[in-house]
Structure formats: C-alpha cells, structure tokens
Scaffold this active site. Sequence first.
Site, PDB file in Angstrom:
ATOM      1  N   CYS A 152       4.233  -3.468   1.265  1.00  0.00           N
ATOM      2  CA  CYS A 152       5.526  -3.415   1.950  1.00  0.00           C
ATOM      3  C   CYS A 152       5.420  -2.862   3.361  1.00  0.00           C
ATOM      4  CB  CYS A 152       6.536  -2.637   1.119  1.00  0.00           C
ATOM      5  SG  CYS A 152       7.019  -3.608  -0.311  1.00  0.00           S
ATOM      6  N   HIS A 153       4.818  -1.693   3.503  1.00  0.00           N
ATOM      7  CA  HIS A 153       4.693  -1.135   4.852  1.00  0.00           C
ATOM      8  C   HIS A 153       3.299  -0.586   5.087  1.00  0.00           C
ATOM      9  CE1 HIS A 153       8.737  -0.588   3.127  1.00  0.00           C
ATOM     10  NE2 HIS A 153       9.054  -1.327   4.150  1.00  0.00           N
ATOM     11  N   GLY A 154       2.345  -1.061   4.279  1.00  0.00           N
ATOM     12  CA  GLY A 154       0.948  -0.751   4.546  1.00  0.00           C
ATOM     13  C   GLY A 154       0.469   0.648   4.190  1.00  0.00           C
TER      14      GLY A 154
END
Lengths: 188, 427
Positions: A152-154
Amino acid sequence: MAQTTHTTTHGATPPEGTRRDFLMLATGAAGVVGLGAVVVPLVSQLAPDAQTVAAGAPIDFDLTPVAEGQGVKLVWRGQIIFVRHRTKKEIDEARAVNVASLRDPQADQARVKQGHEQYLVLYGKCTHLGCIPSGTAAGEPKGEFDGWYCPCHGSHYDSSGRIRKGPAPLNLGLPPYAFTSDTKIRIG
Amino acid sequence: MSGHSSYTPRTGIERWLDARLPIIRLGHDAAVSYPVPRNLNYFWTFGGILMFMLVAQIVTGIVLAMHYTPMSSVAFSSVEHIMRDVNYGWLMRYLHANGASMFFIAVYIHIFRGLYYGSYKAPREVLWILGVVIFLLMMATAFMGYVLPWGQMSFWGATVITNLFSALPLIGETIVTFLWGGYSVDNPTLNRFFSLHYLLPFMIFGVVILHVWALHHVGQNNPTGVEVKNVAKDTVPFTPYATIKDLFAMVCFIFVFSWFVFYMPNFMGHADNYIPANPAVTPLHIVPEWYFLPFYAILRAVPDKLGGVLAMGGAIVVLAFLPWIDSSKVRSMTYRPIARQFFWMFVVVCIGLGWLGAKPAEGGYVIASQILTTLYFGFFVALFVIGLFERPKALPTSIADSVLGAMKGGSGARLATATAAEPNAKG
Ligand code: HEM
Ligand code: FES
C-alpha cells in the site's frame, strides 16, 4: 407606577428566586443524568456486538504441515494471522541486527515462544493503515529484509516481522497464542 | 443585501397565504427580485450546478437504496442485480456513481473560483467556512458511498481510511474498533456506512440552506471584488438574468455529465472494484477515487504515520482559516499582480499532487510529493506575506464603471437596470 414595580421586585423576588433557583439546579442535574443515560447506549452500540465478540473464540492450529521456509495465513476475529516456519538463515538474520537501531526496538527472542524459535506467529496487518503485507505465501515479494512487504505505501518488515523501512510506525503485532503441544498452537 | 421585500401578492389567495405563511414572498425575494452583480461570469453558475447535483444524487440514491442490500455477503451481487435486472437500474447506478465525480468537479471549480476572486474575505467568512463544512461532509458521504458496492477497492479503501484514525495517540485504536463495530472492516461496518451514507446528504442539504442564507445576507462577490454601491446601477434582478444564465450553464454541464454516463461510465471508477471484496488479499495498487488523490498524496508524502494524517487533515482545515491568513484587502486576483501568479502555481500544484496520488509510493514520486506538499502549504504562507507589500492595480470605482469601461464607451443606456427590468421582466 414606579412604586408598584419597586414593591413587586422588593417583596416578591427573594422567595421566588430561591424556588426558581432550586428548580433550575434540579432540572439541570436531571438533564445531565438523562443526557448521560442516552449518550452511553448511543455510543456503546457502536462497539463490537456479542455475536462479533463470540466469533472471536480461540482457534487451534496444527503446525506439522507447515514445512521449513513455508508460511500460511489464518483468519481469527476477522483478522489475518501469519504463521511462518522460519529457516535457519531467517532466524540468524533477525538476531544479527542491533536492536537499539530499530524503529520499534524489540529482540527477536521476545517475539517468539521459547523453544519454538522457528515459528513466527503475527497479525497480518500492516501497522501503517491496515493492508495485508505480502511475503507469506511462496512467490510473494518479501521486501528488502526477507520478511514482508506492504504494497500500500511501501513498508518493509524483517524476518521477525519488525518494521525496518517505510511509513509504518510499529512491528507487526503478536496475537495471543500458546503451544498446546509441540506442534499445535491455540490462538486467542 | 436583504433589503426590504418587493413582493406584492396579486391574487386573493396569494394575499391570504402571505398573511399566514409568507413562503411565496420568501421565494420571490430569494430567486426573483434578489439583486445580483451585473458583471458575474460563468464561474458563478457552479453554485446552481452544485444544487442540481445534490438533488440528483439524492434522487438516484433513494432509487438505488430501494434495490440495494447492505449486507456483506450479498452487497456486491445486489449492485450487479441493480445493473442487470432492475429496469433502468444501470442508468440509476451510473448516474449516481458518475454524479459523485461530477459533483466534485463542480465543487472544485466553485472553490477555486472563491480563491481567485477572494470570496472568502470579509464579510463572507462564515459563508466560506460553511462551504468548507459542506466539502468535508461531501468527502465523508462519497467515501462511505464508495464502500457500499463492497468490491476490492471499497473494502481496502475503507480499511486504509478508517485506519487513519488509529494514528491518534491513546484513543486511536478504540475509535477504529468503534468505527468498524468489530476487529476489522466487516458486515457491521457496511451496515453503519449505509445508514450514514443515507443520512449525510440531508445534513449537507441543511448546511447548504445556511450557506445560501449567509450568501443572501451579504450578497454575491463579483469578478472585480468591488462591493455593490448602487443597487440600481450595479445589479440586475436574479430573474430573468441569473436564472437563465444558471440554467444554460447547467444544461451544458449535464451534456458533459451525460457523455460520461452514456459513453464512458467506468472511466472515473477503478476496475478492481468489480472484484468482490476479499479480506485476505490486498490489491497490489490501492488508489482512492480521483477526487481524493491530492490529499492522499499529501498523506503519503510524510514518512511518519501521525504526521501524514495531520498534514492531510491540515490541508483541508487550512482552507477554513483563509479569511484570516490572506492579509490583502483587495479581493480579486485580477488586481493582484503577484498573488495571481501564486494562485496559478497553486492550481498546478494541486493537479500535480492529484497525479502523484495515483502513482505508487516509491522513489522519485515520494520526493516529488514532498516538494509539492511543501508548495501547497507554502501558498498559504505566501498569501499572508504577499499581502503585506504587494501594490494592487487600480480598482474600478464601481461595478457599473467596470462594465461600462469594458464596453469601450458603449451606451450605458443599453444596460438593463434592476429597477427598470424588475416589474415585468417576462417581456
Ligand atoms: C452527497 C450526495 C451523494 C454522494 C456524493 C454519493 C456518492 C456515492 C458513491 C461514490 C457511491 C459508489 C458508486 C459506485 O461506485 O457504485 C454511492 C453508492 C450508493 N449510494 Fe450514494 N451518494 C450521495 C447520496 C446518496 C443518497 C441520498 C442515497 C440514498 C438515499 C444514496 C444511496 C446509495 C446507494 C444505495 C449506493 C450503493 C449502490 C451503488 O454502489 O451504486 N446516495 N454513492
Ligand atoms: S498500509 Fe502498509 S504501508 Fe500503508
């Protein structure tokens, strides 16, 4: 005219005032209690209901089919649980890092059960915003630290499920579980 | 501009009703005789368009609710049932889903209009803040609506957005559990989101009434930002002048809306939402609806969880403080040579953030988001600083003057005036 007003104010105010004051306080107090009695149920109904809580009863899981290097996903209380049978290399990597340098410092030993170091049991829920990190099933990207990677956001988690890189603030959570025998665990 | 009423009941029934419930008078004063600046351009038609979109969403939404089932096991198939089995169900759903997007296109134009022409400045601060409240309610409504079809994006969007609250210290986790009604997004979450998705548009309606009330009390701003000085010269009556212009713009807008609905109904949606929700698999690339992308980019630009959430919230809340941040007395950017350039940069920054919000959060995209996030907030600092030293261009003495000037000596007599046009405007 002026005199009438004067007398009324003078004569009538004190007793009437006290009675009104009393009513004011009594009504106010009753109002506050009533408000509380209404707000509590209104907010409380939002909480997980009895059925949802009951569905969170403990589950048993047999570890024997999970070979070294493999991982499985279970569902408990509507949440994903990761179970990974770690390789020697993964355990060594997790123990080689300097704990103090971690964002959420925690030794690998504190994240597994004594004598069962090869088994890692975690909540499969990224501590950033709740996506499911990849890395449990074969072939899924494991991130830069041989653990998990959240698409999703690493966020990158290591082979102990600790946060190493990315926006997540905490390590992957540890669900309550215990070994009921050498190869069986009970979650919950 | 709530002057005295110019309504005169003509029939006996009107007189009888006017003495008991002066509702026709209210309508007359608000939408017929209400004076509007004569120099309004088409950016002022978006208020009417927004009103239309709100009603359109409510009407199509109520129809959808007659066929939709808010239960996690069948929600997805009930939407497909609407699409395939219900007469014109596909139309209702495409109108509603694309209507949400069109609603946001209109609200963004409306907000940038206000920014450019300084419509947030005194005496319109409350009007502006009510607008920000409507914007927040719209975002909450659209977010919860997007959860209802219970596809993969619905489910994971709901998971990510509700988890934003877990960033709050101490109470965060409890708030999230109470939002979910469980330990993850599940059936109880869907049920309550449906209930709230039905409720919020009516709350928006209530705030819109306050917004319009405030508008009619202080009067409309206009492209020069110069207040109305002489009602007879500077304004025209709402009907027919604004009515016909608003209707014309609305029809043009509906053309665009229909083009999306009939020719590319899924263009603004996301293909993954046609996959039923699966709590065990997170899609590799999660993106919110396009209208949330700039804020999503700001969230991801900050490498800290709480910081990201605060930056995202701040990006919206800062708008409410604009009336006190902007230090210039001049409203319209037309007369503000420096601020105007910053305005256009801000537009580009917002579009850039929107583009970045749809990209994966890695490498250069993150750095670019961080630069643009700084510029986003920098704009507000700039508005404060520029107002302290900027020398504005000469303002026209009145609205009428600016219009006459633009007509290059054309005869002012051709201009209808409020008083002349009002009595029998139908002719
Ligand atoms: C401010 C106004 C509104 C906005 C912005 C809005 C937005 C949305 C959005 C974005 C969706 C998802 C569409 C999709 O992708 O399928 C949706 C679905 C839905 N909305 Fe609304 N809505 C509004 C008003 C309403 C109202 C007033 C009702 C009911 C009375 C309603 C009932 C529904 C239903 C039943 C669905 C699920 C069916 C579907 O997904 O198409 N909506 N809404
Ligand atoms: S939810 Fe995993 S990185 Fe954001």
